[in-house]
Every structure is written in C-alpha cells, then in structure tokens.
Design a protein around this motif. Structure first.
Motif, PDB file in Angstrom:
ATOM      1  N   LEU A   9       0.837  -1.206   0.000  1.00  0.00           N
ATOM      2  CA  LEU A   9       0.000   0.000   0.000  1.00  0.00           C
ATOM      3  C   LEU A   9       0.870   1.254   0.000  1.00  0.00           C
ATOM      4  CD1 LEU A   9      -2.648  -1.292   2.520  1.00  0.00           C
ATOM      5  CD2 LEU A   9      -3.174  -0.512   0.203  1.00  0.00           C
ATOM      6  N   ARG A  10       1.980   1.190   0.712  1.00  0.00           N
ATOM      7  CA  ARG A  10       2.888   2.341   0.717  1.00  0.00           C
ATOM      8  C   ARG A  10       3.485   2.538  -0.676  1.00  0.00           C
ATOM      9  NH1 ARG A  10       6.835   2.707   5.774  1.00  0.00           N
ATOM     10  NH2 ARG A  10       7.144   4.705   4.747  1.00  0.00           N
ATOM     11  N   ASP A  11       3.856   1.417  -1.302  1.00  0.00           N
ATOM     12  CA  ASP A  11       4.460   1.511  -2.643  1.00  0.00           C
ATOM     13  C   ASP A  11       3.464   2.039  -3.674  1.00  0.00           C
ATOM     14  OD1 ASP A  11       6.814   0.500  -1.714  1.00  0.00           O
ATOM     15  OD2 ASP A  11       6.469  -1.543  -2.431  1.00  0.00           O
ATOM     16  N   HIS A  12       2.239   1.514  -3.630  1.00  0.00           N
ATOM     17  CA  HIS A  12       1.284   1.841  -4.695  1.00  0.00           C
ATOM     18  C   HIS A  12       0.581   3.176  -4.483  1.00  0.00           C
ATOM     19  CE1 HIS A  12       1.774  -1.836  -6.886  1.00  0.00           C
ATOM     20  NE2 HIS A  12       1.424  -2.578  -5.865  1.00  0.00           N
ATOM     21  N   LEU A  13       0.381   3.556  -3.207  1.00  0.00           N
ATOM     22  CA  LEU A  13      -0.436   4.742  -2.951  1.00  0.00           C
ATOM     23  C   LEU A  13       0.340   5.870  -2.268  1.00  0.00           C
ATOM     24  CD1 LEU A  13      -3.519   2.705  -1.820  1.00  0.00           C
ATOM     25  CD2 LEU A  13      -3.343   3.991  -3.920  1.00  0.00           C
ATOM     26  N   LEU A  14       1.603   5.580  -1.941  1.00  0.00           N
ATOM     27  CA  LEU A  14       2.482   6.595  -1.355  1.00  0.00           C
ATOM     28  C   LEU A  14       1.885   7.192  -0.076  1.00  0.00           C
ATOM     29  CD1 LEU A  14       3.552   8.392  -4.689  1.00  0.00           C
ATOM     30  CD2 LEU A  14       4.513   6.337  -3.636  1.00  0.00           C
ATOM     31  N   ILE A  15       1.249   6.315   0.730  1.00  0.00           N
ATOM     32  CA  ILE A  15       0.660   6.747   2.012  1.00  0.00           C
ATOM     33  C   ILE A  15       1.768   6.702   3.077  1.00  0.00           C
ATOM     34  CG2 ILE A  15      -1.048   6.159   3.810  1.00  0.00           C
ATOM     35  CD1 ILE A  15      -2.692   4.835   1.543  1.00  0.00           C
ATOM     36  N   PRO A  16       1.869   7.715   3.932  1.00  0.00           N
ATOM     37  CA  PRO A  16       2.936   7.717   4.949  1.00  0.00           C
ATOM     38  C   PRO A  16       2.813   6.524   5.910  1.00  0.00           C
ATOM     39  CG  PRO A  16       1.735   9.822   4.913  1.00  0.00           C
ATOM     40  CD  PRO A  16       1.032   8.897   3.979  1.00  0.00           C
ATOM     41  N   GLY A  17       3.961   6.010   6.311  1.00  0.00           N
ATOM     42  CA  GLY A  17       4.008   4.801   7.132  1.00  0.00           C
ATOM     43  C   GLY A  17       3.296   4.924   8.462  1.00  0.00           C
ATOM     44  N   GLU A  18       3.237   6.128   9.033  1.00  0.00           N
ATOM     45  CA  GLU A  18       2.634   6.259  10.380  1.00  0.00           C
ATOM     46  C   GLU A  18       1.129   6.013  10.373  1.00  0.00           C
ATOM     47  OE1 GLU A  18       4.340   8.664   8.860  1.00  0.00           O
ATOM     48  OE2 GLU A  18       3.236  10.561   8.837  1.00  0.00           O
ATOM     49  N   ARG A  19       0.518   5.977   9.208  1.00  0.00           N
ATOM     50  CA  ARG A  19      -0.931   5.717   9.169  1.00  0.00           C
ATOM     51  C   ARG A  19      -1.248   4.222   9.281  1.00  0.00           C
ATOM     52  NH1 ARG A  19      -4.095  10.157   7.578  1.00  0.00           N
ATOM     53  NH2 ARG A  19      -5.675   8.981   8.715  1.00  0.00           N
ATOM     54  N   PHE A  20      -0.222   3.363   9.207  1.00  0.00           N
ATOM     55  CA  PHE A  20      -0.465   1.917   9.116  1.00  0.00           C
ATOM     56  C   PHE A  20      -0.223   1.182  10.423  1.00  0.00           C
ATOM     57  CE2 PHE A  20       0.550   3.022   4.709  1.00  0.00           C
ATOM     58  CZ  PHE A  20      -0.476   2.379   4.036  1.00  0.00           C
ATOM     59  N   GLN A  21      -0.898   0.035  10.522  1.00  0.00           N
ATOM     60  CA  GLN A  21      -0.614  -0.915  11.593  1.00  0.00           C
ATOM     61  C   GLN A  21      -0.733  -2.305  10.984  1.00  0.00           C
ATOM     62  OE1 GLN A  21      -3.027  -0.344  15.152  1.00  0.00           O
ATOM     63  NE2 GLN A  21      -2.867  -2.530  15.603  1.00  0.00           N
ATOM     64  N   ALA A  22       0.336  -3.097  11.068  1.00  0.00           N
ATOM     65  CA  ALA A  22       0.286  -4.459  10.509  1.00  0.00           C
ATOM     66  C   ALA A  22      -0.452  -5.378  11.482  1.00  0.00           C
ATOM     67  CB  ALA A  22       1.696  -4.966  10.266  1.00  0.00           C
ATOM     68  N   VAL A  23      -1.246  -6.288  10.950  1.00  0.00           N
ATOM     69  CA  VAL A  23      -1.975  -7.230  11.820  1.00  0.00           C
ATOM     70  C   VAL A  23      -1.558  -8.661  11.496  1.00  0.00           C
ATOM     71  CG1 VAL A  23      -3.944  -5.721  12.224  1.00  0.00           C
ATOM     72  CG2 VAL A  23      -3.994  -7.283  10.269  1.00  0.00           C
ATOM     73  N   GLU A  24      -1.556  -9.476  12.548  1.00  0.00           N
ATOM     74  CA  GLU A  24      -1.127 -10.875  12.430  1.00  0.00           C
ATOM     75  C   GLU A  24      -2.308 -11.758  12.067  1.00  0.00           C
ATOM     76  OE1 GLU A  24       2.003 -11.812  12.747  1.00  0.00           O
ATOM     77  OE2 GLU A  24       2.621  -9.761  13.233  1.00  0.00           O
ATOM     78  N   ASP A  25      -1.985 -12.931  11.580  1.00  0.00           N
ATOM     79  CA  ASP A  25      -3.014 -13.930  11.314  1.00  0.00           C
ATOM     80  C   ASP A  25      -3.661 -14.339  12.643  1.00  0.00           C
ATOM     81  OD1 ASP A  25      -4.502 -15.772   9.863  1.00  0.00           O
ATOM     82  OD2 ASP A  25      -3.022 -17.357  10.112  1.00  0.00           O
ATOM     83  N   GLY A  26      -4.972 -14.260  12.719  1.00  0.00           N
ATOM     84  CA  GLY A  26      -5.697 -14.647  13.944  1.00  0.00           C
ATOM     85  C   GLY A  26      -5.890 -13.508  14.931  1.00  0.00           C
ATOM     86  N   GLN A  27      -5.236 -12.379  14.687  1.00  0.00           N
ATOM     87  CA  GLN A  27      -5.354 -11.238  15.617  1.00  0.00           C
ATOM     88  C   GLN A  27      -6.791 -10.712  15.628  1.00  0.00           C
ATOM     89  OE1 GLN A  27      -2.236  -8.306  15.063  1.00  0.00           O
ATOM     90  NE2 GLN A  27      -3.470  -6.686  16.004  1.00  0.00           N
TER      91      GLN A  27
END
Ligand code: FEO
Length: 391
Positions: A108-126
């Motif tokens: 998403l950062r690569d394709h939409l150039l959204i700043p990293g601080e807007r993201f949170q990665a989630v784990e499988d099952g979270q």
C-alpha cells in the motif's frame, strides 16, 4: 446508492460499476462489476473495510458524509480497485489507522504513497474489538496477491473476503441469486484465482473451519448461503478435470476450420464433450472459464510468417499463465511451406503439467489422410480420458 444494512451495525457501501467493460486493460467485464466496501460499527469504534476504485471515490465519500469518525480502515488487499480511494478517505478521517498484513502495508505504501505512520500491521488470527463487535483477521495469501487477508466478524459469523469468492457482476441484488452469479463467479475464479489453486485450497480449509452465516466479498453480491460458493470453489480447485476438450483456434482461409470441425465431431462421436473457441471473436474470459474444467486443450493454428498465429500464441501464453488443471494438450495446424508450429506452442505451455500428444499437421487444405489423422487424435484423446475415468 445509499449504504445498505446487512446486519445490525453492519452496512454494505461502495459502488456498482455498470459500464466498466475492461479490467487491468486485459480482462473483459461483460457484466460490469462492483467495488464493495463495508462499514462495521461497534459501541466504541468504527471500521471501514476496504474502499473503492478511485473512479468511484465520490460515491463512497457521499455514503460516508454523515459518519463523523472512522477509527480503522481494514485494507484486505492492496490492489487499487479496493485501495485506490484510501488517500481520500484518510484525508477525511485523519485519526483513522489502516490495518493490513505486513506485506500489505509495504504494498500500500508503494502503490499509494501513504505515509508509514498511518499503518498498523496485523497478524493472522489477531482480533480487533470495536465494542460488542469483534473482527478477527485471517491471512489468506494469494487470493490473488501475496498480501491478501480476510476479516471474520465473530458475532455475526460474517466473512469479509475481498477478492476471494468475488464475481464481476453489476447488480442491485444485495444477496446472490445463485443461478445468476455462478457463471460470473466461475469466470472471476478462472481469470484471477486459477493460477493459485494450491494456495486457495489451503485458504478454503481455513474458511471452512469458521462458522459462517454470510460471505461478503468485495466484488459482486453477498452470499447468504456460504455453502454455495464454498462448494463451487472446492470443485474448481480440485485436481480432477472433466471429460472435456477445448479447441482455441484461428482459421485464416478455412483449412483450420475444416480440421476443427472434424476433430470436434470425432470427439463427440466418442463421448467427449468438445468446444471450439474461434480466437478471432472469443472473449478471453470465456476461454479462461472453459479452462477450469477441461482435461485437454487442442490449439489450432495456421502458419503465419513461420510460426503460430499471434492470437494462438496469446492463448497459449494465457493458458500457461493461468495453470489450469488440464492433463493433455496438443496442436492441429496447417502450413504452406513449413513451420515449427507444434514445437513453438509446446514451448509456450511449458509450465503446464500436461502430456503433449502427437500433433496433426497438414500442408494446405486437409486431405482424406489428414482427416483420418484427426480421427486417430480424437480416439487417442478419448482413450486417455477413459483411462482416467473422467466424467
Ligand atoms: Fe479486486 Fe485484486 O482486486
């Protein structure tokens, strides 16, 4: 359209794209499509699940106009038909965080150039609690990009699956008319999912372990009877093809047409279902759909400048990329002064796990011995299918 209620606090949002006729500048959309986003409101937090194609961003923003706050945007998939309106939605909701798989965050950062601080990665099952509503994230990679995931709304037993189980079908039906959606869903599977059958099988097992009352994809209608689409997918990903032959071909001056007609008739005489696809008029989505079940692919081409016709080259390339479950392939061809047609096409389908049967080639218009060779080929195919007990 206005948001449409699915369950208490759960709404369909998005846009129906009635006029779109091409996806990825490649895939025909005879029935249009839709980009489904969903809104889930808990007692404490609100989540928007995916967005829409940028061409329809205004429709989504209109649906959100009375929504004062969004806390989370769940981005199941980074492809722009679902993520492309994210920058606009994030501008409207500066407090919102985007939740995606770790791979999804990067894409998403690569394709939409959204700043990293807007993201949170989630784990499988979270799990994510919204207050009385709980979203559990299921990593479902390769449906059809490596970063894809789904969300399961625990209290409503609803799976939001994004592209997985989707269909390119523009309709005002919120819920699937099964007879109507089957073909668009199969076409969608053929075009998008078929190359990843092994991974899809694993993801299906994950989904089947859930208690489900709804499957809500991001294209096409919602499945109120999840078993319908689950059982269709189980059939499509299975390794067992049907007693079917498809013949994608080109005829420039009638020689190939005569060969195809004879071969198809000879196959039918032997109890094999056979379908010719004239590549000068065939929609490639229809051809891809036929590849889901066929046990044998027979390419038919005249020689053009020493090789196969470019449309046949393209169909062979497509078959090789889509990795259908076919077991056998071969070629029938006509030439004027020599060409390595069979070698060329066999080389183009090198990723398919097929036995390449002896081709039938003739010089000019087929003569009686050439028609006899086509009968022999039909018998060889029928015999191979019988040995496998294909039905
Ligand atoms: Fe519907 Fe892969 O995007």
């Amino acid at each position: 359209m206005k948001p449409r209620k699915i369950r208490e606090g759960v709404f369909w949002m998005g846009a129906v794209d009635w006029e779109r006729r091409l996806f990825d500048a490649l895939i025909p959309l005879p029935d249009g499509t839709s980009y489904n986003a969903y809104l889930v409101q808990g007692s404490e937090k609100t989540a928007l699940l995916d967005t829409v194609d940028p061409s329809k961003a205004e429709e989504l923003l209109e649906q959100l106009k009375n929504m004062p706050r969004i806390d989370y945007i769940i981005a199941h998939h980074a492809e722009q038909d679902h993520s492309g309106s994210l920058p606009l939605v994030l501008r409207k909701y500066p407090e919102a965080r985007v939740l995606a798989t770790a791979k999804g965050v990067g894409m998403l950062r690569d394709h939409l150039l959204i700043p990293g601080e807007r993201f949170q990665a989630v784990e499988d099952g979270q799990a994510l609690s919204l207050g009385g509503k709980t979203l559990r994230f299921l990593h479902t990679p390769w449906v059809h990009w490596p970063e894809t995931m789904s969300s399961y709304l625990v209290e409503e037993k609803t799976l939001f699956s994004c592209d997985f189980f989707g269909s390119h079908l523009a309709t005002t039906d919120l819920y699937a008319d099964e007879a109507r959606v089957y073909e668009p869903a199969k076409r969608y599977f053929a075009e998008i999912m078929m190359p990843f059958r092994a991974q899809i099988q694993k993801n299906l097992e994950k989904v089947e372990a859930l208690e489900l009352s709804l499957i809500a994809p991001s294209h096409g209608p919602v499945y109120a009877k999840p078993e319908f689409i689950l059982s269709a997918y189980k059939d499509w990903v299975s390794s067992e093809p049907r007693n079917q032959v498809i013949v994608p071909y080109i005829s420039m001056h009638g020689s190939l047409q005569a060969m195809v007609n004879r071969l198809v008739g000879a196959l039918v005489d032997r109890g094999v279902q056979a379908e010719p696809y004239d590549l000068s008029v065939t929609d490639i989505g229809k051809l891809a759909t036929a590849m889901v079940d066929a046990a044998t692919v027979v390419f038919g081409t005249p020689a053009v400048l020493g090789g196969a016709h470019p449309h046949v080259v393209s169909a062979a390339y497509l078959a090789d990329a889509l990795r259908p479950k076919a077991l056998f392939a071969t070629l029938i061809g006509s030439y004027g002064w020599g060409a390595k047609l069979a070698e060329q096409v066999q080389g183009l389908v090198s990723h398919l796990k097929v036995e390449f049967l002896p081709p039938v080639l003739c010089r000019g218009f087929p003569r009686e011995e050439d028609f006899k060779a086509l009968e022999v080929l039909a018998e060889a195919i029928a015999q191979k299918h019988r040995e496998r007990n294909l039905s």
